[in-house]
Design an enzyme around this catalytic site. Structure first.
Site, PDB file in Angstrom:
ATOM      1  N   ASP A  83       1.916   0.651   2.037  1.00 32.20           N
ATOM      2  CA  ASP A  83       0.511   0.267   1.915  1.00 32.20           C
ATOM      3  C   ASP A  83       0.242  -0.206   0.483  1.00 32.20           C
ATOM      4  O   ASP A  83       0.620   0.463  -0.479  1.00 32.20           O
ATOM      5  CB  ASP A  83      -0.338   1.510   2.244  1.00 32.20           C
ATOM      6  CG  ASP A  83      -1.815   1.214   2.370  1.00 32.20           C
ATOM      7  OD1 ASP A  83      -2.172   0.068   2.724  1.00 32.20           O
ATOM      8  OD2 ASP A  83      -2.616   2.142   2.144  1.00 32.20           O
ATOM      9  N   HIS A 223      -8.535  -3.187   6.187  1.00 29.62           N
ATOM     10  CA  HIS A 223      -8.405  -2.010   5.316  1.00 29.62           C
ATOM     11  C   HIS A 223      -9.770  -1.323   5.234  1.00 29.62           C
ATOM     12  O   HIS A 223     -10.757  -1.827   5.753  1.00 29.62           O
ATOM     13  CB  HIS A 223      -7.948  -2.446   3.912  1.00 29.62           C
ATOM     14  CG  HIS A 223      -6.494  -2.741   3.851  1.00 29.62           C
ATOM     15  ND1 HIS A 223      -5.608  -1.954   3.164  1.00 29.62           N
ATOM     16  CD2 HIS A 223      -5.758  -3.729   4.417  1.00 29.62           C
ATOM     17  CE1 HIS A 223      -4.391  -2.450   3.307  1.00 29.62           C
ATOM     18  NE2 HIS A 223      -4.459  -3.538   4.070  1.00 29.62           N
TER      19      HIS A 223
END
Ligand code: G3H
Ligand code: 13P
Ligand code: ZN
Length: 321
Positions: A83, A223
């Site tokens: 990530d 996100h």
């Protein structure tokens, strides 16, 4: 089954109008809570590791924990994803070190520099059978260690075709009004509904739809998609915490996005809240206890139930493994 890439998952999610949950993992209890829910609900899942998680728990420990989940959850496909990869070197270390997917986050760079960096990562990753997520537009809040001041900037739809074709990325994170952390909207940005609940401004579905028109059949990533469950905010505040005005993205908007081109939805803060709220409550109610297993057990159980709710009611990916 062994760890997989997200390629097949995203194809099915796009066609089926649902999204895959991408949950951040930092320790054993979080890995267990997430994957037990996914195994029971037969849901594919992306377990993602940030730069901060690698610094905290160590790359090898995290890979081995995820490999353990693969063994314990034989019925579901699991992706191990980096990530917010900050640079080529971190992405390379994860590609070489067992990850099946990486994000290179060049969103704070100029458009041309973002293209150059993302392309370099894609070339290396694809040579090693690993897929890549890029990002265009910036989310306000904290992106790992990069603090984005002010409003961030929405993704410009007119840039997405050039970015995807020049870089070769497999998925694209876009900015449509979500942000990282538990304070996504200020109360004064919200309106109150009939029940007196604060409702934040709607996400920019117009931008999402324009991006999808320009990138047909291409998986989009959101996100900053925690919904900041008020039940856990209350729990934190009731048992010694102080999180005033924590507000997240309404779950019905995420469900709508999942029906469109959004194939991956990132959730981290909600799990942190569930864990912290549960542990605070446990300590308040059992001041004499000091065995970590006793307070981590209910925290893990609440993470599991929260993830189950996301899979079934928000992402729509239960039963899709
Ligand atoms: O977007 C960031 C994720 O929530 C990971 O957060 O950098 O604190 O591990 P972290
Ligand atoms: P939240 O802070 O909304 O959970 O977002 C997590 C995220 O985007 C991880 O990359
Ligand atoms: Zn993120």
């Amino acid at each position: 089954m062994p760890l997989v890439t997200s390629t097949e998952m995203f194809k099915k999610a796009y066609a089926g109008g649902y999204a895959i949950g991408a949950f951040n993992v930092n320790n054993m209890e979080i890995v267990q809570g997430i994957t037990e829910a996914c195994q029971e609900e037969k849901a594919p899942v992306i377990l993602q590791v940030s730069k901060g998680a690698r610094a905290y728990a160590n790359h090898t420990y995290l890979v081995k924990l995820v490999e353990a989940a693969v063994i314990e959850c034989p019925d579901i496909p699991i992706v191990l994803h980096l990530d917010h990869g900050p640079d080529f070197e971190t992405c390379k270390a994860c590609i070489d070190g067992g990850f099946t997917s990486v994000m290179i986050d060049g969103s704070s760079k100029s458009f041309q520099d973002n293209i150059a960096l993302t392309k370099k990562v894609v070339e290396y990753a694809h040579d090693h059978g690993v897929v890549v997520e890029g990002e265009l537009g910036t989310l306000s809040g904290i992106e790992d260690e990069v603090v984005v001041e002010g409003e961030g900037s929405y993704t410009k739809p007119e840039e997405v075709e050039e970015f995807v074709s020049k870089t070769g990325v497999d998925s694209l994170a876009i900015a449509i009004g979500t942000s990282h952390g538990a304070y996504k909207f200020k109360p004064e940005q919200c309106t109150r509904n009939a029940e007196g609940v604060l409702v934040p401004p709607a996400l920019r579905f117009d931008i999402l739809k324009e991006v999808s028109k320009r990138l047909p059949n291409f998986p989009i990533v959101l996100h900053g998609s925690s919904s900041v469950p008020q039940e856990y905010v209350k729990m934190v505040n009731e048992f010694g915490g102080k999180m005033p005005d924590a507000i997240g993205v309404p779950e019905d908007q995420l469900r709508e996005a999942a029906k469109l081109s959004v194939c991956k939805i990132n959730i981290d803060s909600d799990l942190r809240l569930a864990m912290t709220g549960t542990i605070r409550k446990f300590f308040a109610e059992h001041p004499d206890k000091f065995d970590p297993r006793e307070y981590l057990k209910p925290a893990r159980a609440n993470i599991k139930e929260l993830v189950r709710h996301k899979l079934v009611d928000v992402l729509g990916c239960a039963g899709k493994a």
